[in-house]
Write a protein that holds these residues in place. Structure first.
Motif, PDB file in Angstrom:
ATOM      1  N   UNK A 157     -15.229 -62.370 -27.458  1.00  0.00           N
ATOM      2  CA  UNK A 157     -15.320 -63.588 -26.680  1.00  0.00           C
ATOM      3  C   UNK A 157     -16.490 -64.419 -27.152  1.00  0.00           C
ATOM      4  N   UNK A 158     -16.331 -65.728 -27.163  1.00  0.00           N
ATOM      5  CA  UNK A 158     -17.413 -66.650 -27.523  1.00  0.00           C
ATOM      6  C   UNK A 158     -17.544 -67.652 -26.391  1.00  0.00           C
ATOM      7  N   UNK A 159     -18.701 -67.688 -25.772  1.00  0.00           N
ATOM      8  CA  UNK A 159     -18.946 -68.648 -24.696  1.00  0.00           C
ATOM      9  C   UNK A 159     -19.597 -69.887 -25.292  1.00  0.00           C
ATOM     10  N   UNK A 160     -18.907 -70.998 -25.195  1.00  0.00           N
ATOM     11  CA  UNK A 160     -19.356 -72.235 -25.798  1.00  0.00           C
ATOM     12  C   UNK A 160     -18.341 -72.706 -26.824  1.00  0.00           C
ATOM     13  N   UNK A 161     -18.402 -73.991 -27.160  1.00  0.00           N
ATOM     14  CA  UNK A 161     -17.458 -74.515 -28.145  1.00  0.00           C
ATOM     15  C   UNK A 161     -18.113 -75.582 -29.013  1.00  0.00           C
ATOM     16  N   UNK A 162     -19.426 -75.435 -29.224  1.00  0.00           N
ATOM     17  CA  UNK A 162     -20.142 -76.325 -30.128  1.00  0.00           C
ATOM     18  C   UNK A 162     -20.166 -75.769 -31.545  1.00  0.00           C
ATOM     19  N   UNK A 163     -21.080 -76.286 -32.349  1.00  0.00           N
ATOM     20  CA  UNK A 163     -21.152 -75.888 -33.753  1.00  0.00           C
ATOM     21  C   UNK A 163     -21.395 -74.397 -33.925  1.00  0.00           C
ATOM     22  N   UNK A 164     -22.374 -73.854 -33.215  1.00  0.00           N
ATOM     23  CA  UNK A 164     -22.701 -72.432 -33.384  1.00  0.00           C
ATOM     24  C   UNK A 164     -21.563 -71.551 -32.877  1.00  0.00           C
ATOM     25  N   UNK A 165     -20.832 -72.030 -31.867  1.00  0.00           N
ATOM     26  CA  UNK A 165     -19.680 -71.271 -31.372  1.00  0.00           C
ATOM     27  C   UNK A 165     -18.610 -71.183 -32.449  1.00  0.00           C
ATOM     28  N   UNK A 166     -18.312 -72.318 -33.085  1.00  0.00           N
ATOM     29  CA  UNK A 166     -17.298 -72.305 -34.139  1.00  0.00           C
ATOM     30  C   UNK A 166     -17.738 -71.455 -35.321  1.00  0.00           C
ATOM     31  N   UNK A 167     -19.004 -71.561 -35.691  1.00  0.00           N
ATOM     32  CA  UNK A 167     -19.496 -70.770 -36.817  1.00  0.00           C
ATOM     33  C   UNK A 167     -19.423 -69.280 -36.517  1.00  0.00           C
ATOM     34  N   UNK A 168     -19.793 -68.900 -35.296  1.00  0.00           N
ATOM     35  CA  UNK A 168     -19.738 -67.491 -34.907  1.00  0.00           C
ATOM     36  C   UNK A 168     -18.300 -67.001 -34.837  1.00  0.00           C
ATOM     37  N   UNK A 169     -17.426 -67.813 -34.234  1.00  0.00           N
ATOM     38  CA  UNK A 169     -16.020 -67.435 -34.124  1.00  0.00           C
ATOM     39  C   UNK A 169     -15.382 -67.299 -35.498  1.00  0.00           C
ATOM     40  N   UNK A 170     -15.655 -68.267 -36.378  1.00  0.00           N
ATOM     41  CA  UNK A 170     -15.092 -68.207 -37.722  1.00  0.00           C
ATOM     42  C   UNK A 170     -15.563 -66.982 -38.482  1.00  0.00           C
ATOM     43  N   UNK A 171     -16.845 -66.663 -38.362  1.00  0.00           N
ATOM     44  CA  UNK A 171     -17.382 -65.490 -39.046  1.00  0.00           C
ATOM     45  C   UNK A 171     -16.758 -64.210 -38.504  1.00  0.00           C
ATOM     46  N   UNK A 172     -16.583 -64.132 -37.178  1.00  0.00           N
ATOM     47  CA  UNK A 172     -15.974 -62.947 -36.571  1.00  0.00           C
ATOM     48  C   UNK A 172     -14.531 -62.777 -37.042  1.00  0.00           C
ATOM     49  N   UNK A 173     -13.784 -63.864 -37.080  1.00  0.00           N
ATOM     50  CA  UNK A 173     -12.397 -63.796 -37.525  1.00  0.00           C
ATOM     51  C   UNK A 173     -12.306 -63.380 -38.988  1.00  0.00           C
ATOM     52  N   UNK A 174     -13.163 -63.935 -39.805  1.00  0.00           N
ATOM     53  CA  UNK A 174     -13.161 -63.588 -41.229  1.00  0.00           C
ATOM     54  C   UNK A 174     -13.637 -62.158 -41.465  1.00  0.00           C
ATOM     55  N   UNK A 175     -14.349 -61.606 -40.479  1.00  0.00           N
ATOM     56  CA  UNK A 175     -14.810 -60.220 -40.572  1.00  0.00           C
ATOM     57  C   UNK A 175     -13.794 -59.235 -40.008  1.00  0.00           C
ATOM     58  N   UNK A 176     -12.646 -59.741 -39.582  1.00  0.00           N
ATOM     59  CA  UNK A 176     -11.583 -58.856 -39.155  1.00  0.00           C
ATOM     60  C   UNK A 176     -11.447 -58.646 -37.670  1.00  0.00           C
ATOM     61  N   UNK A 177     -12.039 -59.526 -36.844  1.00  0.00           N
ATOM     62  CA  UNK A 177     -11.881 -59.379 -35.396  1.00  0.00           C
ATOM     63  C   UNK A 177     -10.401 -59.445 -35.023  1.00  0.00           C
ATOM     64  N   UNK A 178     -10.011 -58.609 -34.077  1.00  0.00           N
ATOM     65  CA  UNK A 178      -8.614 -58.587 -33.644  1.00  0.00           C
ATOM     66  C   UNK A 178      -8.231 -59.897 -32.974  1.00  0.00           C
ATOM     67  N   UNK A 179      -9.156 -60.474 -32.228  1.00  0.00           N
ATOM     68  CA  UNK A 179      -8.931 -61.760 -31.574  1.00  0.00           C
ATOM     69  C   UNK A 179     -10.271 -62.369 -31.223  1.00  0.00           C
ATOM     70  N   UNK A 180     -10.291 -63.680 -31.110  1.00  0.00           N
ATOM     71  CA  UNK A 180     -11.485 -64.398 -30.665  1.00  0.00           C
ATOM     72  C   UNK A 180     -11.049 -65.440 -29.644  1.00  0.00           C
ATOM     73  N   UNK A 181     -11.592 -65.339 -28.434  1.00  0.00           N
ATOM     74  CA  UNK A 181     -11.340 -66.313 -27.377  1.00  0.00           C
ATOM     75  C   UNK A 181     -12.589 -67.150 -27.185  1.00  0.00           C
ATOM     76  N   UNK A 182     -12.461 -68.458 -27.389  1.00  0.00           N
ATOM     77  CA  UNK A 182     -13.572 -69.368 -27.147  1.00  0.00           C
ATOM     78  C   UNK A 182     -13.430 -69.955 -25.757  1.00  0.00           C
ATOM     79  N   UNK A 183     -14.501 -69.869 -24.966  1.00  0.00           N
ATOM     80  CA  UNK A 183     -14.457 -70.249 -23.560  1.00  0.00           C
ATOM     81  C   UNK A 183     -15.400 -71.423 -23.320  1.00  0.00           C
ATOM     82  N   UNK A 184     -14.851 -72.509 -22.777  1.00  0.00           N
ATOM     83  CA  UNK A 184     -15.657 -73.692 -22.476  1.00  0.00           C
ATOM     84  C   UNK A 184     -15.430 -74.102 -21.028  1.00  0.00           C
TER      85      UNK A 184
END
Length: 491
Positions: free
Chosen positions: A232-259
């Motif tokens: 889960x990623x709380x927030x949807x700004x730049x750092x949220x997208x960067x963290x979510x993208x890195x997690x997905x590219x690292x093989x996360x099963x799913x990423x939910x961004x919450x705003x």
């Protein structure tokens, strides 16, 4: 530029050109400040805490004024700032054409550095500057400007004194040392007077450092450990997208961004404010206008970059949730239950992309003076509907980015500490951290400090003026005329 001139040879040619530019501009003006010692210890004229892009730009601007600075940075050499450590964006948001910390020197720009190695065609093909390439440029900048950086020096205390000096304690590999400086510059970045903003709903939930299941987006985190996990990623700004993208590219099963917002902002209002008039004139605006402009940008929020958002949305296992204000977070075994206004999520790991806060408790090294700093909350009462905690807590700075006392006389020497980091934005505009106007801010800081140091030493400089005896004329450049032969007697 031919292929034969690229790479190391091209860079060497650029460095030769830069050296000549500095020579013809007399960039490093001759030293003019009197050497000072206190109890046998050398006194540094300007000590800069932080050797990222702001600290390096300040150091180079001071060099133009004939002032040598020493920079202390806690990071290992060549890892200053967030670029090679906690930053996770693929590219910078800033347009590649911005000159950043080059201080008006064409041969010191990123473009010159890039073209020297890869050529004009590669520059034309470049969209945005890759993050790690920007770090490489800053490493080169540090080397060619001969910045006096002391790496792995962690500042543990900053103590202003009433005798014109500031004490700075630092822990280095060689041991603990106390520096004495006439002026101290805090070039400490985005979280320069605080740290990560941790929402109240995280109270009692253990951080990953303590074996827990969450981290802030600014934390050092091995994203490979998120492979196969529901993130889960709380927030949807730049750092949220960067963290979510890195997690997905690292093989996360799913990423939910919450705003909590109902929709993602699409217009970068901060970019729209970036005109030279505001850069140069923000400090002199009436308080109400300063507050109004900065609050409007904060309230509108800066959207994540186009590329960063696509980096996330291209993954089928990425989910964007709006209107989901978080109400509670609780750990249940090896999972986190995140309750929101629209339902409960279950995650294996949670990333807080909640930004930063001005909070002196995060900076114990500033404790000796922090209680005495005057803030905007003590200077200005905003209109109804314009309340803003970040602005309220921002320091009320003088014309040279200097702190000012809350109670006059309560902290002698406080004005010798200059806040050249993000929290200076309300007082001075965004000239002390972001790439677009960092050179403007560095020049303002350096010229201001030069003037302050001259005023303090005016007796010394007047005595030097009086003692100055280098002759312009030797006395043999002319022959005295026989005036009587050239004039008539007076009546």
């Amino acid at each position: 530029m031919s292929d034969s001139s690229l790479g190391a040879a091209g860079l060497a040619a650029l460095e030769e050109r830069l050296a000549h530019d500095l020579l013809t501009l007399n960039w490093r003006a001759r030293a003019w400040l009197p050497e000072r010692r206190q109890d046998g210890q050398a006194v540094i004229d300007v000590l800069i805490i932080g050797a990222g892009q702001a600290g390096l730009a300040a150091s180079m601007a001071l060099a133009q004024q004939g002032i040598a600075a020493v920079l202390l940075d806690r990071a290992p050499a060549d890892h200053e700032g967030p670029w090679a450590t906690t930053a996770r964006m693929e590219t910078l948001r800033s347009p590649k054409e911005l000159t950043g910390p080059a201080l008006g020197l064409p041969s010191l720009t990123f473009r010159a550095w890039f073209e020297a190695q890869w050529g004009r065609a590669a520059w034309d093909a470049l969209d945005k500057i890759p993050r790690l390439q920007w770090m490489d440029y800053l490493r080169w900048y540090r080397r060619v400007t001969a910045a006096d950086v002391r790496s792995e020096h962690t500042v543990t205390a900053v103590r202003p004194r009433g005798d014109g000096l500031v004490e700075v304690d630092a822990q280095a590999p060689s041991g603990r040392a106390t520096w004495l400086a006439r002026r101290v510059v805090l070039a400490t970045g985005r979280d320069g007077l605080g740290g990560p903003q941790i929402p109240p709903f995280m109270q009692g939930v253990a951080h990953a450092r303590a074996g827990g299941l969450w981290a802030h987006s600014s934390d050092v985190l091995d994203y490979a450990t998120l492979a196969g996990k529901r993130v889960g990623v709380i927030g949807m700004g730049s750092s949220a997208m960067d963290s979510a993208g890195t997690a997905l590219e690292s093989g996360a099963a799913s990423v939910d961004l919450i705003a909590r917002r109902a929709a993602l902002p699409t217009v970068n209002k901060s970019k729209g404010s970036g005109v030279p008039g505001l850069t140069q004139g923000h400090y002199d605006l009436p308080d109400a206008w300063k507050w109004r402009i900065r609050h409007y940008i904060n309230a509108q929020q800066v959207p994540p970059p186009h590329g960063s958002t696509l980096r996330v949305s291209r993954h089928a296992q990425a989910y964007f949730h709006f209107g989901c204000a978080v109400q509670a977070v609780a750990q249940a075994g090896q999972q986190l239950q995140v309750t929101t206004a629209r339902g409960r999520f279950t995650f294996d790991f949670l990333i807080l992309a909640t930004g930063f806060v001005i909070d002196w408790a995060h900076k114990p090294e500033f404790a000796p003076f922090a209680p005495h700093v005057r803030t905007w909350g003590e200077r200005y009462q905003p209109l109804a509907g314009e309340q803003d905690r970040e602005l309220h807590d921002s320091p009320d700075l003088g014309p040279v980015f200097e702190f000012q006392e809350k109670t006059p006389g309560a902290c002698p020497g406080l004005e010798r500490i200059h806040c050249f980091n993000y929290p200076a934005a309300l007082s001075h505009g965004t000239v002390s951290g972001d790439i677009p106007a960092i050179s403007d801010g560095a020049r303002r800081l350096a010229s201001g400090i030069a003037g302050l140091l001259y005023r303090e030493d005016v007796e010394h400089h007047f005595a030097a003026l009086q003692a100055y005896a280098e002759p312009e004329l030797l006395g043999d450049e002319w022959t005295p005329a026989d005036t009587a032969q050239r004039t008539q007697p007076l009546p």
